[in-house]
Design a protein around this motif. Structure first.
Motif, short mmCIF file in Angstrom:
data_model
loop_
_atom_site.label_atom_id
_atom_site.label_comp_id
_atom_site.label_asym_id
_atom_site.label_seq_id
_atom_site.Cartn_x
_atom_site.Cartn_y
_atom_site.Cartn_z
N PRO A 17 0.83 -1.20 0.00
CA PRO A 17 0.00 0.00 0.00
C PRO A 17 0.86 1.26 0.00
CG PRO A 17 -0.02 -1.05 2.15
CD PRO A 17 0.73 -1.95 1.25
N GLY A 20 1.50 2.43 3.57
CA GLY A 20 1.82 1.43 4.59
C GLY A 20 0.58 0.80 5.20
N ALA A 21 0.81 0.18 6.33
CA ALA A 21 -0.25 -0.63 6.94
C ALA A 21 -0.94 0.13 8.06
CB ALA A 21 0.34 -1.92 7.48
N PHE A 22 -2.22 -0.14 8.21
CA PHE A 22 -2.97 0.36 9.37
C PHE A 22 -2.62 -0.50 10.57
CE2 PHE A 22 -5.80 3.44 7.81
CZ PHE A 22 -6.51 3.01 6.70
N PRO A 23 -2.24 0.10 11.71
CA PRO A 23 -2.20 -0.73 12.92
C PRO A 23 -3.61 -1.23 13.24
CG PRO A 23 -1.26 1.45 13.33
CD PRO A 23 -1.91 1.49 11.98
N LEU A 24 -3.70 -2.39 13.86
CA LEU A 24 -5.02 -2.90 14.20
C LEU A 24 -5.65 -2.06 15.30
CD1 LEU A 24 -4.76 -6.78 14.18
CD2 LEU A 24 -5.54 -5.25 12.41
N ARG A 62 -9.20 7.59 13.28
CA ARG A 62 -7.93 6.86 13.37
C ARG A 62 -6.77 7.81 13.63
NH1 ARG A 62 -5.96 1.89 11.77
NH2 ARG A 62 -7.61 0.38 12.17
N CYS B 43 -3.75 -0.21 4.03
CA CYS B 43 -4.50 -1.42 4.37
C CYS B 43 -3.79 -2.12 5.50
CB CYS B 43 -4.63 -2.35 3.15
SG CYS B 43 -3.08 -3.10 2.65
N PHE B 44 -4.26 -3.30 5.81
CA PHE B 44 -3.70 -4.04 6.93
C PHE B 44 -2.73 -5.12 6.46
CE2 PHE B 44 -6.19 -7.67 5.76
CZ PHE B 44 -7.32 -7.12 5.18
N CYS B 45 -2.43 -5.11 5.19
CA CYS B 45 -1.71 -6.24 4.62
C CYS B 45 -0.20 -6.03 4.62
CB CYS B 45 -2.22 -6.54 3.22
SG CYS B 45 -2.47 -5.08 2.22
N MET B 59 -10.69 -4.86 9.80
CA MET B 59 -9.49 -4.63 9.00
C MET B 59 -9.87 -3.72 7.83
SD MET B 59 -7.93 -7.49 10.54
CE MET B 59 -6.55 -7.85 9.56
#
Lengths: 115, 102
Positions: A17, A20-24, A62, B43-45, B59
């Motif tokens: 992406p 980057g990634a979304f933290p949970l 967020r 994203c969460f990936c 997610m």
């Protein structure tokens, strides 16, 4: 190199992406915002365009939230000890750059800030 | 979803076991030819994500379809693009290799 199991098919190259990634969101801090967005989608026959304001609100939620520790699993070598610093659920980004410029231009007065 | 417009989608993941699981996910897009137009902003990936025992999390994926999609005659009949994710259990120190790179 391909695994050669799919003859003739091109390799699908997943791309990471852009941001980057979304933290949970382990504690569901933005779940309410997400639920409002999902309800909007259901009401609008899943037309994404009808619910952009709520998707913007979710991303703002967020950005306003921090979770301790970031990734609970230390990153790949060299290993660092876990340090509990605040990590946002989403890095601050001007909403105009996330494709919401038209929504922001429509509303020159700021939305009420959360106190 | 309109090409060029950013959109948000949610998946939900649950760890039904009594042990924490560290997972990494990768994604797939069908039809294959539409994949080049699918752009993920966030994203969460690709990064390890930990799910505690019995934990269920949302997610999110924030994405857009490249506006060029609307100009591509091969995409004229495509009105459904399906995005799917597969979660793998991460082993310590493992990096998820991007297919096609060795």
């Amino acid at each position: 190199m391909s695994t050669a199991m799919n003859f003739g098919a091109k390799n699908f190259k997943p791309r990471p992406p852009d941001k980057g990634a979304f933290p949970l969101d382990h504690f569901g801090e933005c779940s309410a915002s997400k639920e409002r967005f999902m309800e909007c989608l259901r009401r609008n026959d899943f037309q994404s365009g009808a619910c952009r304001e709520l998707s913007m609100a979710y991303l703002q939620c967020r950005m306003e939230r921090q979770v301790p520790g970031g990734s609970p699993f230390p990153p790949a070598p060299p290993r660092r000890p876990l340090v509990f610093v605040g990590v946002q659920l989403m890095a601050n980004e001007p909403l105009e750059k996330l494709g919401f410029k038209d929504l922001i231009d429509e509303k020159p007065e700021a939305k009420p800030q959360k106190s | 979803v309109v090409p060029g417009e950013t959109a948000l989608a949610f998946y939900k993941a649950k760890n039904p076991t009594d042990k924490p699981i560290i997972g990494i996910s990768t994604y797939n897009v069908v039809p294959f030819e539409a994949g080049q137009y699918f752009n993920k902003i966030q994203c969460f990936c690709f990064e390890e994500q930990r799910l505690n025992p019995q934990e269920e999390v949302d997610m999110p994926v924030f994405f857009y379809i490249d506006p060029e999609f609307a100009e591509d005659p091969k995409m004229a009949k495509v009105d459904l693009i399906t995005l799917s994710y597969t979660f793998f259990e991460a082993k310590e120190g493992q990096h998820l290799p991007l297919p096609g790179y060795q």
